[in-house]
Structure formats: structure tokens, C-alpha cells
Motif scaffolding. Structure first.
Motif, PDB file in Angstrom:
ATOM      1  N   ILE A 180       0.808  -1.305   0.065  1.00 43.22           N
ATOM      2  CA  ILE A 180      -0.095  -0.004   0.085  1.00 43.22           C
ATOM      3  C   ILE A 180       1.042   1.250  -0.021  1.00 43.22           C
ATOM      4  N   ASN A 181       0.744   2.081  -1.069  1.00 45.71           N
ATOM      5  CA  ASN A 181       1.653   3.207  -1.293  1.00 45.71           C
ATOM      6  C   ASN A 181       0.671   4.300  -1.028  1.00 45.71           C
ATOM      7  N   TRP A 199      -6.528   9.859   7.765  1.00 44.51           N
ATOM      8  CA  TRP A 199      -7.396   8.857   8.179  1.00 44.51           C
ATOM      9  C   TRP A 199      -6.832   7.564   8.091  1.00 44.51           C
ATOM     10  N   PHE A 200      -6.466   7.197   6.773  1.00 47.24           N
ATOM     11  CA  PHE A 200      -5.956   5.942   6.565  1.00 47.24           C
ATOM     12  C   PHE A 200      -4.807   5.389   7.533  1.00 47.24           C
ATOM     13  N   TYR A 204      -5.756   2.113   9.586  1.00 50.88           N
ATOM     14  CA  TYR A 204      -5.271   1.052   9.287  1.00 50.88           C
ATOM     15  C   TYR A 204      -3.923   0.696   9.745  1.00 50.88           C
ATOM     16  N   GLU A 205      -3.608   1.305  11.157  1.00 48.68           N
ATOM     17  CA  GLU A 205      -2.397   1.246  11.545  1.00 48.68           C
ATOM     18  C   GLU A 205      -1.938  -0.489  11.754  1.00 48.68           C
ATOM     19  N   TYR A 206      -2.981  -1.023  12.068  1.00 48.23           N
ATOM     20  CA  TYR A 206      -2.772  -2.561  12.264  1.00 48.23           C
ATOM     21  C   TYR A 206      -1.865  -3.322  11.136  1.00 48.23           C
ATOM     22  N   LEU A 216       3.923   1.734   2.745  1.00 43.09           N
ATOM     23  CA  LEU A 216       5.053   2.591   2.529  1.00 43.09           C
ATOM     24  C   LEU A 216       4.207   3.980   2.795  1.00 43.09           C
ATOM     25  N   ILE A 217       4.601   4.932   3.863  1.00 44.60           N
ATOM     26  CA  ILE A 217       4.249   5.992   4.127  1.00 44.60           C
ATOM     27  C   ILE A 217       4.957   7.122   3.313  1.00 44.60           C
TER      28      ILE A 217
END
Length: 234
Positions: A180-181, A199-200, A204-206, A216-217
Motif C-alpha cells: 500500500i503506497n 485517516w488511513f 489501518y495502523e494494524y 509505504l508512508i
């Protein structure tokens, strides 16, 4: 340009390739890393591949396009380091366009290949009419017939929480691997949605704790990219 890195479960290299066959995705300006001089491409790639140790038993090879756009000599060099390093698993990327040729690569390497595809989103309209991916498929089940892993993009103006939530749910339902980018603005007109990104990251921290899901933050979180800190998948 950093082209080699080590992740928690694999080594990764960013190789140079021939031009992306499509090269028209509305959010992508990273194809500038491509070249037409085959000798130059192979020389650089061989030098990068010398850094592979095999210590993780797995290798990911990415380029600004699909693995099918790597010259044959570069693919041979990858195969040589796979054999020499006793690598048991290989991660490669491909555009939907090449879906019927994936077995050629699997046969060529003779080890398990995790094929990744940049779908960006399972929303057909947004993927093809806004992002111009030129990837037409019915649903996630159809993608799963060919690919082992999907790359999603989050944080583009026009996306909604509902779209992102559905994309994540489909990734987790159908695929054992995923990336996830978070979108980083570049020279294209596509804009970043910081509210959606915030928000994401909280919602979706888990996902960060799932070993086969890469979040990929920053788009250089894999440790490879060019002087502008840019990296993209196809």
C-alpha cells in the motif's frame, strides 16, 4: 540513486529497464529512469546485482515498468545471482497487459515467483478513467487468477474512504501479499489528499504488523529510489 536495500524478509533492487510499454499513467513521472541503450542498462544492472548476498533467501526486483521490459541479459544476471545466492523466492512486478506471459518468467527462474501488480484501486472507473492505468479486469478474483500480490495507492484527490476501505478488504480477502503506497505529489497534475491519508494511517495502523503487507508512508520506505526520492510500481 540508491538501487539496493535490505527489508525485513528480502533484499530488494531497483533496476533500469527499457521504456514502459504503456507509460501513460496520469500519476506517474517515474519512467524517466528508463533507457533505450541496452548496453548501458545491462552494465548498470549487473553492478547493482553484485550487491545481492542471498542472506534473506528472497529477492525483490523492481524497475520503472514491468519485469518484461528488462533486457534478456539483465534477466540472466538476476537468474545468476538467484542461483549463486541460493535464493528461494523472487518478487517481480508486471502490468496487467502481460498477465498471459507470467508463466514464462516462472519457468525461466525455476523458483517460486511472487508476481505483483499495481492495480492502485479496484474501482474500475477511478483506475482507468482517472489514473489511466489501462488495466481492465472484472474484479479482484480475476486478478488473483494471475497475480499473487497487489499494490494499492492511497491519498489521491477523488478517492473516498469507502473506496479505500473496499480496496483494503479485497486485498486481505484475496491476496497473501500486498503493498500500500501513500501518494506523493510529483510533476503530474494528480493531487494528494492529506485528510484521507491521515485517516488511513490511523484507521489501518494494524496493517504495519502484517509481515507480508508493506505499507509505504513515504515512497522511499523500501530504501530505493532516485535523487528526487521517487519510486513507483507498475
Amino acid at each position: 540513486m540508491n538501487r539496493y536495500s535490505v527489508l525485513h524478509n528480502r533484499e530488494i533492487v531497483l533496476l533500469k529497464s527499457k521504456p514502459c510499454f504503456w507509460g501513460q499513467c496520469s500519476f506517474c513521472d517515474y519512467i524517466e529512469d528508463n533507457a533505450v541503450n541496452i548496453e548501458e542498462i545491462n552494465s548498470l544492472n549487473v553492478a547493482v546485482l553484485r550487491k545481492i548476498t542471498g542472506k534473506k533467501g528472497a529477492l525483490e526486483v523492481i524497475n520503472s515498468g514491468s519485469c518484461f521490459e528488462l533486457p534478456h541479459e539483465s534477466l540472466m544476471a538476476v537468474k545468476e545471482v538467484v542461483t549463486a545466492g541460493h535464493i528461494k523466492k523472487l518478487y517481480l512486478e508486471s502490468h496487467w497487459h502481460y498477465r498471459n506471459r507470467l508463466e514464462e518468467i516462472r519457468s525461466f527462474f525455476g523458483i517460486p515467483v511472487i508476481f505483483k501488480i499495481g492495480v492502485e484501486t479496484f474501482d474500475n472507473d477511478f483506475r482507468n478513467n482517472h489514473l489511466n492505468k489501462n488495466a481492465y479486469f472484472k474484479d479482484a478474483a480475476e486478478v488473483k487468477k494471475y497475480f499473487d500480490s497487489v499494490c494499492l495507492m492511497v491519498g489521491i484527490k477523488g478517492q473516498t474512504k469507502e473506496m479505500v476501505s473496499k480496496d483494503i478488504a479485497l486485498l486481505l480477502q484475496y491476496f497473501d501479499y500486498g503493498t500500500i503506497n501513500i501518494f506523493t505529489e510529483n510533476t503530474t497534475p494528480i493531487q494528494r489528499d492529506d485528510t484521507l491519508i491521515s485517516w488511513f494511517i490511523k484507521e489501518y495502523e494494524y496493517l504495519k504488523h502484517k509481515p507480508d503487507i508493506d505499507v509505504l508512508i513515504e515512497n522511499t520506505d523500501f530504501g530505493v529510489g532516485n535523487e528526487r526520492g521517487e519510486l513507483v510500481h507498475e
